[in-house]
Design a protein around this motif. Structure first.
Motif, PDB file in Angstrom:
ATOM      1  N   UNK A  46      24.490  40.167  61.541  1.00  0.00           N
ATOM      2  CA  UNK A  46      23.917  39.160  62.449  1.00  0.00           C
ATOM      3  C   UNK A  46      23.003  38.195  61.710  1.00  0.00           C
ATOM      4  N   UNK A  47      22.191  38.702  60.787  1.00  0.00           N
ATOM      5  CA  UNK A  47      21.247  37.858  60.057  1.00  0.00           C
ATOM      6  C   UNK A  47      21.992  36.858  59.166  1.00  0.00           C
ATOM      7  N   UNK A  48      23.023  37.364  58.492  1.00  0.00           N
ATOM      8  CA  UNK A  48      23.729  36.526  57.533  1.00  0.00           C
ATOM      9  C   UNK A  48      24.606  35.491  58.217  1.00  0.00           C
ATOM     10  N   UNK A  49      25.193  35.835  59.383  1.00  0.00           N
ATOM     11  CA  UNK A  49      26.125  34.873  59.973  1.00  0.00           C
ATOM     12  C   UNK A  49      25.421  33.721  60.680  1.00  0.00           C
ATOM     13  N   UNK A  50      24.125  33.818  60.902  1.00  0.00           N
ATOM     14  CA  UNK A  50      23.369  32.668  61.389  1.00  0.00           C
ATOM     15  C   UNK A  50      23.287  31.620  60.273  1.00  0.00           C
ATOM     16  N   UNK A  51      23.294  32.093  59.027  1.00  0.00           N
ATOM     17  CA  UNK A  51      23.068  31.209  57.883  1.00  0.00           C
ATOM     18  C   UNK A  51      24.320  30.875  57.073  1.00  0.00           C
ATOM     19  N   UNK A  52      25.304  31.776  57.116  1.00  0.00           N
ATOM     20  CA  UNK A  52      26.543  31.588  56.362  1.00  0.00           C
ATOM     21  C   UNK A  52      27.741  31.937  57.225  1.00  0.00           C
ATOM     22  N   UNK A  53      28.835  31.184  57.054  1.00  0.00           N
ATOM     23  CA  UNK A  53      30.065  31.559  57.760  1.00  0.00           C
ATOM     24  C   UNK A  53      30.716  32.725  57.028  1.00  0.00           C
TER      25      UNK A  53
ATOM     26  N   UNK B  72      30.757  31.935  68.716  1.00  0.00           N
ATOM     27  CA  UNK B  72      31.570  30.710  68.641  1.00  0.00           C
ATOM     28  C   UNK B  72      30.874  29.570  69.385  1.00  0.00           C
ATOM     29  N   UNK B  73      30.301  29.902  70.540  1.00  0.00           N
ATOM     30  CA  UNK B  73      29.562  28.902  71.308  1.00  0.00           C
ATOM     31  C   UNK B  73      28.353  28.403  70.497  1.00  0.00           C
ATOM     32  N   UNK B  74      27.655  29.319  69.848  1.00  0.00           N
ATOM     33  CA  UNK B  74      26.485  28.943  69.048  1.00  0.00           C
ATOM     34  C   UNK B  74      26.857  27.919  67.977  1.00  0.00           C
ATOM     35  N   UNK B  75      28.038  28.131  67.397  1.00  0.00           N
ATOM     36  CA  UNK B  75      28.512  27.229  66.342  1.00  0.00           C
ATOM     37  C   UNK B  75      28.937  25.888  66.933  1.00  0.00           C
ATOM     38  N   UNK B  76      29.729  25.942  68.013  1.00  0.00           N
ATOM     39  CA  UNK B  76      30.276  24.706  68.586  1.00  0.00           C
ATOM     40  C   UNK B  76      29.196  23.844  69.227  1.00  0.00           C
ATOM     41  N   UNK B  77      28.160  24.486  69.772  1.00  0.00           N
ATOM     42  CA  UNK B  77      27.066  23.716  70.369  1.00  0.00           C
ATOM     43  C   UNK B  77      26.066  23.232  69.321  1.00  0.00           C
ATOM     44  N   UNK B  78      26.260  23.663  68.089  1.00  0.00           N
ATOM     45  CA  UNK B  78      25.366  23.233  67.021  1.00  0.00           C
ATOM     46  C   UNK B  78      24.009  23.928  67.031  1.00  0.00           C
ATOM     47  N   UNK B  79      23.888  25.033  67.771  1.00  0.00           N
ATOM     48  CA  UNK B  79      22.618  25.783  67.766  1.00  0.00           C
ATOM     49  C   UNK B  79      22.377  26.380  66.382  1.00  0.00           C
ATOM     50  N   UNK B  80      23.486  26.792  65.740  1.00  0.00           N
ATOM     51  CA  UNK B  80      23.391  27.237  64.341  1.00  0.00           C
ATOM     52  C   UNK B  80      24.357  26.391  63.525  1.00  0.00           C
ATOM     53  N   UNK B  81      24.055  26.224  62.264  1.00  0.00           N
ATOM     54  CA  UNK B  81      24.977  25.506  61.382  1.00  0.00           C
ATOM     55  C   UNK B  81      25.050  26.235  60.049  1.00  0.00           C
ATOM     56  N   UNK B  82      25.720  27.393  60.061  1.00  0.00           N
ATOM     57  CA  UNK B  82      25.780  28.195  58.832  1.00  0.00           C
ATOM     58  C   UNK B  82      26.579  27.490  57.738  1.00  0.00           C
TER      59      UNK B  82
END
Lengths: 124, 192
Positions: A46-53, B72-82
């Motif tokens: 969870x921690x890593x996927x906030x920052x990296x795909x 997936x929603x977090x990514x598509x809404x731009x809340x996160x940008x890993x």
């Protein structure tokens, strides 16, 4: 009344198991750590996927997508492979911060902890 | 006689309370703190330094299973940008089409969206190692998935769990042609 006690104990065990639950996708790495005198490593997805795909580690870095199938040694990490690609004091903390990764309870098995099906049958 | 009945009711209620306890405690806090999660050593110097799950995950779009986050929603809404890559020369590949898996018995047809998957993963994570890139070439069964193969490589371990049947089995058979037409249109728009 006697017959209920067995159910009550089962219920208590059930709630204990569920209240001690790691976060979904947490991986414990303990193939070498404890044998070499360090606590097991905990890798939180969870921690890593906030920052990296996912593709950064599982494509660029070459981590296999199965707990236990990556033969990671500390030397390789120091040489910049696997975790060492980022844990180098530039992108993330460096290898001198032993305790931050080696933070698991003694005796943990290498596998994915946490999650609904990881507690049942399956091969993680 | 009455006395026995009363104690039976009492014990049944007591039992139900105990069995519901995990649900009640989960509702109070969706994410365990690191010190109580059963795997971190509460004595470790890392506790207090490492980010707590609730700190990070409570700010993301919520879900009902897994990390309780709709990633997936977090990514598509731009809340996160890993980050997509570390090496500058790595090519970041996205594919927009959908694949329909129709041999699902009495369950609705599975729509596999390439886009949601390639936002996170590269083609090579699945092809040709776990999935052959040819329609009908992959003998996928639910049993194999439950054992951690095919989709089960991630779903049930890090992606939303296998208890979420209708998120994959999402297309009723009578609406299949309509869904395919809509999917084609959407893919064309995204490819432009």
């Amino acid at each position: 009344m006697q017959k209920y006690w067995r159910l009550i104990i089962a219920g208590m065990l059930f709630s204990l198991v569920f209240s001690l639950r790691a976060e979904y996708g947490d991986v414990v790495l303990n193939k070498r750590a404890e044998k070499e005198g360090m606590p097991p490593v905990i890798y939180p997805h969870w921690f890593h996927r906030i920052r990296f795909r996912c593709k950064v580690c599982h494509f660029e870095l070459g981590f296999e997508m199965r707990a236990g199938s990556n033969n990671v040694t500390m030397q390789e990490i120091i040489d910049g492979k696997f975790c060492g690609m980022c844990h180098n004091d530039e992108i993330a903390w460096g290898v001198e911060n032993c305790d931050l990764c080696h933070s698991g309870r003694p005796g943990l098995k290498s596998k994915i902890h946490g999650g609904h099906s990881t507690a049942g049958p399956g091969i993680w | 006689m009455l006395k026995i009945k009363c104690s039976n009711i009492f014990f049944t209620l007591f039992l139900m309370l105990i069995l519901l306890l995990p649900l009640i405690s989960n509702a109070a806090s969706k994410w365990k703190s690191l010190a109580d999660d059963g795997i971190h050593d509460p004595e470790s110097p890392a506790i207090g330094v490492l980010q707590e799950p609730a700190d990070a995950l409570s700010k993301l779009p919520q879900d009902t299973s897994g990390n309780m986050v709709n990633w997936v929603k977090a990514l598509e809404q731009g809340v996160i940008n890993p980050r997509t890559n570390i090496r500058p020369e790595t090519k970041v590949r996205i594919r927009n089409d959908d694949v329909f898996l129709e041999q699902t018995g009495e369950m609705p047809v599975v729509r596999f969206p390439h886009r949601a998957h390639t936002l996170w993963l590269d083609c090579k994570n699945c092809h040709e190692k776990y999935f052959i890139s040819k329609k009908g070439a992959n003998p996928i069964t639910m049993m194999k998935i439950l054992q951690g193969n095919y989709c089960g490589r991630c779903h049930g371990a890090v992606a939303f769990p296998l208890t979420e049947c209708d998120r994959c089995h999402s297309v009723p058979r009578q609406k299949l042609e309509q869904a395919k037409a809509e999917s084609r249109k959407k893919t064309q728009a995204e490819n432009k």
